[in-house]
Design a protein around this motif. Structure first.
Motif: not given
Length: 276
Positions: A124-131, A151-155, A162-167, A169-172
């Motif tokens: 799981l990595g970061e993307t602007r289009t999590y589906s 890849t990283n724990p940034d939420v 403003g803030p966007l959900p990142a890796t 958050s989706v990992a959680a």
């Protein structure tokens, strides 16, 4: 001048990107001069980022537009560190990847087969289009026994709105559905620092990490055995430093204050360069 460092020389430099060298699309004061000074002095260095969306070539172009010139080989991302780690663990394995070009290209370069069935890893990595479909597939594959890597724990990640959900958050979400937590490769895991040091043939005892965050940059540098410089141009505020049980070696206003230290912390560099 007392730099706050001991007498051990600094031969190699690692630095975070966002909040240290750039803010959004603009270079921070002293960033271009810092990279130029490292190159002038011939010091091995890498620019690190937890962002797994972009390839090093993309990031080098972004930095160039901001006036910071460096080769793509001098950029080390959490995507590259993740692919390298997995290649060392299980070369030639298969993986289901959620991410963008930065991650998929890194996995291909390390020889992985990308698939959506019967895989060894879910990465799981970061993307602007999590589906929803991709997350559902990841949940099912992890439930079937695929090892879960992120890849990283940034939420959250920044955006103009403003803030966007990142890796993280989706990992959680995947963890909540499966009961299985991922292994995070990026900062603050010191593994990312060690892979970066290995890439440039450096040793932790003679290297320094520059960052803007206590909870990722300083922590991972400390755990990898490096000295650290915290700059006040990013996430961590000066009044927050005391909240942590560890300290950076030095706290400076910004990367411009690091420029004169490159030569000063490298004994004999003037002689090497043939300067008076």
């Amino acid at each position: 001048m007392n730099t706050g460092f001991d007498e051990s020389p600094i031969h190699s430099w690692l630095t975070d990107m966002d909040g240290v060298l750039v803010h959004e699309q603009s270079a921070l004061p002293g960033a271009a001069e810092f990279i130029a000074e490292l190159q002038r002095c011939g010091r091995p260095f890498l620019v690190l980022t937890n962002n797994s969306i972009f390839t090093p070539r993309d990031l080098a172009a972004r930095l160039s537009r901001a006036g910071i010139e460096l080769p793509e080989e001098s950029i080390w991302t959490s995507a590259l560190a993740t692919a390298r780690f997995l290649a060392e663990q299980e070369p030639g394995a298969s993986a289901y990847v959620i991410g963008e070009a930065g991650l998929t290209s890194a996995m291909h370069q390390e020889g992985f087969i990308l698939s959506d069935t019967d895989v060894d890893f879910v990465v799981l990595g970061e993307t602007r289009t999590y589906s929803f479909e991709a997350i559902t597939r990841a949940i099912r594959l992890v439930g079937q026994g695929a090892k879960f890597i992120a890849t990283n724990p940034d939420v959250t990640g920044p955006s103009a709105e403003g803030p966007l959900p990142a890796t993280g958050s989706v990992a959680a979400m995947i963890t909540a559905a499966t009961g299985i937590s991922p292994y995070y490769v990026g900062k603050p895991n010191p593994l990312m620092m060690r892979t970066a040091l290995n890439r440039i043939g450096a040793h932790s005892e003679t290297s320094v990490m520059i960052g803007d965050r206590m909870d990722t940059d300083v922590k991972s540098g400390l755990e990898a055995g490096m000295r650290s410089i915290l700059v006040m141009t990013g996430s961590t505020r000066a009044d927050q430093i005391a909240q942590y049980p560890y300290r950076p070696t030095v706290v400076l206003d910004g990367i411009a204050d690091v420029v004169p230290l490159v030569e000063q912390l490298t004994p004999g560099i003037s002689e090497e360069l043939g300067e008076d």
